[in-house]
Design a protein around this motif. Sequence first.
Motif, mmCIF file in Angstrom:
data_model
loop_
_atom_site.group_PDB
_atom_site.id
_atom_site.type_symbol
_atom_site.label_atom_id
_atom_site.label_comp_id
_atom_site.label_asym_id
_atom_site.label_seq_id
_atom_site.Cartn_x
_atom_site.Cartn_y
_atom_site.Cartn_z
ATOM 1 N N MET B 1 0.847 -1.204 0.000
ATOM 2 C CA MET B 1 0.000 0.000 0.000
ATOM 3 C C MET B 1 0.875 1.245 0.000
ATOM 4 N N ASN B 2 0.318 2.308 -0.512
ATOM 5 C CA ASN B 2 1.029 3.581 -0.519
ATOM 6 C C ASN B 2 1.362 4.022 0.909
ATOM 7 N N PRO B 3 2.620 4.385 1.162
ATOM 8 C CA PRO B 3 3.012 4.752 2.535
ATOM 9 C C PRO B 3 2.266 5.963 3.090
ATOM 10 N N ILE B 4 1.868 6.873 2.215
ATOM 11 C CA ILE B 4 1.125 8.057 2.694
ATOM 12 C C ILE B 4 -0.262 7.636 3.187
ATOM 13 N N ILE B 5 -0.920 6.792 2.405
ATOM 14 C CA ILE B 5 -2.251 6.326 2.794
ATOM 15 C C ILE B 5 -2.144 5.506 4.078
ATOM 16 N N GLU B 6 -1.091 4.703 4.150
ATOM 17 C CA GLU B 6 -0.900 3.884 5.342
ATOM 18 C C GLU B 6 -0.761 4.747 6.600
ATOM 19 N N SER B 7 -0.009 5.853 6.464
ATOM 20 C CA SER B 7 0.196 6.708 7.630
ATOM 21 C C SER B 7 -1.089 7.425 8.041
ATOM 22 N N ILE B 8 -1.950 7.714 7.069
ATOM 23 C CA ILE B 8 -3.242 8.336 7.403
ATOM 24 C C ILE B 8 -4.124 7.333 8.130
ATOM 25 N N GLU B 9 -4.154 6.101 7.603
ATOM 26 C CA GLU B 9 -5.017 5.080 8.201
ATOM 27 C C GLU B 9 -4.589 4.746 9.618
ATOM 28 N N ARG B 10 -3.278 4.848 9.857
ATOM 29 C CA ARG B 10 -2.783 4.492 11.182
ATOM 30 C C ARG B 10 -3.388 5.392 12.263
ATOM 31 N N ASN B 11 -3.682 6.649 11.900
ATOM 32 C CA ASN B 11 -4.262 7.577 12.872
ATOM 33 C C ASN B 11 -5.631 7.119 13.377
ATOM 34 N N TYR B 12 -6.316 6.289 12.590
ATOM 35 C CA TYR B 12 -7.667 5.900 12.954
ATOM 36 C C TYR B 12 -7.726 4.472 13.496
ATOM 37 N N GLN B 13 -6.564 3.803 13.513
ATOM 38 C CA GLN B 13 -6.574 2.411 13.944
ATOM 39 C C GLN B 13 -6.435 2.290 15.456
ATOM 40 N N LYS B 14 -7.072 1.231 15.985
ATOM 41 C CA LYS B 14 -6.878 0.927 17.399
ATOM 42 C C LYS B 14 -5.559 0.192 17.543
ATOM 43 N N ASN B 15 -4.993 0.264 18.714
ATOM 44 C CA ASN B 15 -3.805 -0.527 18.988
ATOM 45 C C ASN B 15 -4.221 -1.998 19.091
ATOM 46 N N LEU B 16 -3.617 -2.830 18.253
ATOM 47 C CA LEU B 16 -4.058 -4.225 18.203
ATOM 48 C C LEU B 16 -3.787 -4.966 19.512
ATOM 49 N N HIS B 54 -10.034 -8.669 5.402
ATOM 50 C CA HIS B 54 -9.248 -7.464 5.168
ATOM 51 C C HIS B 54 -8.218 -7.234 6.280
ATOM 52 N N SER B 55 -7.392 -6.239 6.048
ATOM 53 C CA SER B 55 -6.383 -5.931 7.049
ATOM 54 C C SER B 55 -6.289 -4.424 7.206
ATOM 55 N N GLY B 56 -5.530 -3.994 8.199
ATOM 56 C CA GLY B 56 -5.391 -2.562 8.443
ATOM 57 C C GLY B 56 -6.697 -1.964 8.918
ATOM 58 N N LEU B 57 -6.934 -0.731 8.507
ATOM 59 C CA LEU B 57 -8.108 0.006 8.969
ATOM 60 C C LEU B 57 -9.413 -0.633 8.505
ATOM 61 N N LYS B 58 -9.351 -1.356 7.399
ATOM 62 C CA LYS B 58 -10.587 -1.905 6.825
ATOM 63 C C LYS B 58 -10.935 -3.277 7.386
ATOM 64 N N GLU B 59 -10.170 -3.743 8.356
ATOM 65 C CA GLU B 59 -10.409 -5.073 8.903
ATOM 66 C C GLU B 59 -11.816 -5.165 9.504
ATOM 67 N N ASN B 60 -12.515 -6.227 9.181
ATOM 68 C CA ASN B 60 -13.873 -6.378 9.700
ATOM 69 C C ASN B 60 -14.179 -7.850 9.958
ATOM 70 N N PHE B 61 -15.277 -8.084 10.702
ATOM 71 C CA PHE B 61 -15.657 -9.453 11.009
ATOM 72 C C PHE B 61 -17.167 -9.563 11.105
ATOM 73 N N THR B 62 -17.669 -10.773 10.897
ATOM 74 C CA THR B 62 -19.111 -11.005 10.940
ATOM 75 C C THR B 62 -19.448 -11.885 12.134
ATOM 76 N N VAL B 63 -20.459 -11.473 12.891
ATOM 77 C CA VAL B 63 -20.899 -12.249 14.052
ATOM 78 C C VAL B 63 -22.316 -12.748 13.786
ATOM 79 N N ARG B 64 -22.531 -14.047 14.046
ATOM 80 C CA ARG B 64 -23.847 -14.630 13.801
ATOM 81 C C ARG B 64 -24.424 -15.149 15.103
ATOM 82 N N LYS B 65 -25.684 -14.865 15.307
ATOM 83 C CA LYS B 65 -26.361 -15.443 16.463
ATOM 84 C C LYS B 65 -27.795 -15.784 16.093
#
Lengths: 207, 125
Positions: B1-16, B54-65
């Motif tokens: 990924m582009n390093p500039i975009i990566e650095s922007i996304e990092r600002n919105y990510q939670k600490n894993l 997905h990975s990075g900021l776009k990481e998501n998961f589905t929960v079923r109940k």
Amino acid sequence: MSVKAILGTKIGMTQIFTDEGTVVPVTVISAGPCTVISKGEKNVQVGYREIRPEAVKRLLNRPERMAFEKAGVKPFRYVRSLPADELDSIETQSEINVAMFKEGDKVSVTGTSKGKGFSGVMRRHNFAGQQITHGQTDRSRAVGSIGTATDMARVIKGKKMPGQYGNVKRTVRGLQVVKVDEEKNLLLVRGSIPGAKNGLVVIKHQA
Amino acid sequence: MNPIIESIERNYQKNLKDVPKFGPGDTVRLEIKVREGEKERLQAFEGVVISRSHSGLKENFTVRKISYGVGVERKFMLHSPNIASITVVRRGKVARAKLYYLRDRVGKKTRVKDKIFFKDESAKS
């Protein structure tokens, strides 16, 4: 502000979260800094993306080099004219940057759309094509009729036909500035903008 | 990924490190921020994770109940500020990355086997 637009490079798209947790699609633009080269009546000529000293001789001929030298600025890859007002307050050789925008501003972005080559009518104009049954052969993506017969004996101007698609100047208006990073000279704009990555774009204030 | 975009996304990510590790088959309990007019409250959602992508900021998961006999699936953005907390209730043993086969199953067949951990040899027996 006196200069009302800036030159930039499209970096790409991503998404960010607002404080409320909604996802906003954004395009990242690396914009400016641009140097004012000269002033006109209602506009200024600015240069963007400096040329490395060792590449200057290769990329510019003597008259071009002299023009930059006369203005007392470094040689630039892109020179464009941008709209401005209160021209007395602008000095040549001064720099403009993304600080002219703030969050929430409406802007228009102009760029060159991605070229799609010589395209048929289905891709270029969303025609439906023709049926592949009833004995038809090799006609499924054809244009079809392009007008009347002897009664008109010509084709109407502007008739949608195959041809070059894309690679033209396009402007998207009414985009919202989501974020301004003065330190890194970055603009985040909501939504998509024309052109491929690394393409030159003009970001204009919308009155 | 582009390093500039990566650095922007990092600002919105939670600490894993703050997010527990979980994957498909695990049962998780989420606390989701719900805004009702001016007020904000937490709503719980508990179910089996059936996919994570997905990975990075776009990481998501589905929960079923299964809620009142009806299958409910919700997809969450891992880094969304609307997710107040994630707790792993149970670890499941599964052989797939995506558990979409659970959608076609009813009743007892929807159960996911527990994953068994051995801390040391003595616990094994």
